[in-house]
Design a protein around this motif. Structure first.
Motif, PDB file in Angstrom:
ATOM      1  N   GLU A  81       1.618  -7.886  -0.460  1.00  0.00           N
ATOM      2  CA  GLU A  81       2.828  -7.904   0.250  1.00  0.00           C
ATOM      3  C   GLU A  81       3.873  -6.927  -0.588  1.00  0.00           C
ATOM      4  OE1 GLU A  81       4.207 -11.746   1.314  1.00  0.00           O
ATOM      5  OE2 GLU A  81       2.420 -12.312   2.225  1.00  0.00           O
ATOM      6  N   TYR A  84       2.517  -3.225  -0.519  1.00  0.00           N
ATOM      7  CA  TYR A  84       2.595  -2.653   0.724  1.00  0.00           C
ATOM      8  C   TYR A  84       3.861  -2.325   1.213  1.00  0.00           C
ATOM      9  CZ  TYR A  84      -2.573  -3.770   1.491  1.00  0.00           C
ATOM     10  OH  TYR A  84      -3.833  -3.741   1.351  1.00  0.00           O
ATOM     11  N   LYS A  88       5.167   1.314   2.321  1.00  0.00           N
ATOM     12  CA  LYS A  88       5.602   1.538   3.663  1.00  0.00           C
ATOM     13  C   LYS A  88       6.997   2.129   3.363  1.00  0.00           C
ATOM     14  CE  LYS A  88       7.600  -0.941   7.740  1.00  0.00           C
ATOM     15  NZ  LYS A  88       7.638  -2.318   8.270  1.00  0.00           N
ATOM     16  N   ASP A 110       1.142  -2.035   8.405  1.00  0.00           N
ATOM     17  CA  ASP A 110       1.937  -1.893   9.680  1.00  0.00           C
ATOM     18  C   ASP A 110       2.592  -1.002   9.908  1.00  0.00           C
ATOM     19  OD1 ASP A 110       3.693  -2.363   7.676  1.00  0.00           O
ATOM     20  OD2 ASP A 110       4.897  -3.978   8.517  1.00  0.00           O
ATOM     21  N   GLU A 113       0.875   2.482  13.237  1.00  0.00           N
ATOM     22  CA  GLU A 113       1.170   3.079  14.719  1.00  0.00           C
ATOM     23  C   GLU A 113       2.269   4.116  14.743  1.00  0.00           C
ATOM     24  OE1 GLU A 113       4.475   0.269  13.231  1.00  0.00           O
ATOM     25  OE2 GLU A 113       2.469  -0.155  13.292  1.00  0.00           O
TER      26      GLU A 113
END
Length: 131
Positions: A81, A84, A88, A110, A113
């Protein structure tokens, strides 16, 4: 435009990513390298998260870290977590720019997309073992 290249270890994703970035004159973002830089930049945070001695000569020892994380799934999840979230942040810096992102983990992140073109590199397992 963001192009994401993913695949298993040894599949050739880094070669494909480099080729595409070079041909299109895009920035190449290698998330393995970014992860290593995160371990350097956030060393104290990671040491605090793991709460064990994982330093060798003042740097995080990847083998020690891996051994600890793979023995404790909850700790592995916390570590992932943290990393990431930092990955991100790095990816989002390139929104609206031309970039090729190379990572085995893209499909589970995440930010998936937000990737305009997704490329999956596949390779026979016997060839991957040789590489």
């Amino acid at each position: 435009m963001i192009i994401g290249v993913s695949g298993k270890s040894g599949s050739g994703k880094s070669s494909v990513s480099k080729y595409i970035a070079n041909e299109l004159k895009y920035t190449l973002l290698d998330l393995d390298l970014v992860s290593k830089n995160i371990r350097i930049s956030y060393k104290d945070d990671i040491v605090g998260l793991v709460d064990e001695d994982i330093l060798v000569d003042g740097e995080i020892d990847s083998k020690k870290l891996g051994k600890i994380l793979f023995s404790d799934s909850k700790l592995m999840n916390k570590y992932n977590e943290f990393v990431y979230a930092k990955l991100k942040e790095e990816i989002l810096k390139y929104e609206g720019e031309n970039v090729v992102i190379d990572s085995i983990f893209l499909p589970i992140m995440d930010v998936f997309e937000k990737i305009d073109v997704k490329i999956l590199v596949k390779c026979d397992d016997s060839k991957r073992k040789i590489r």
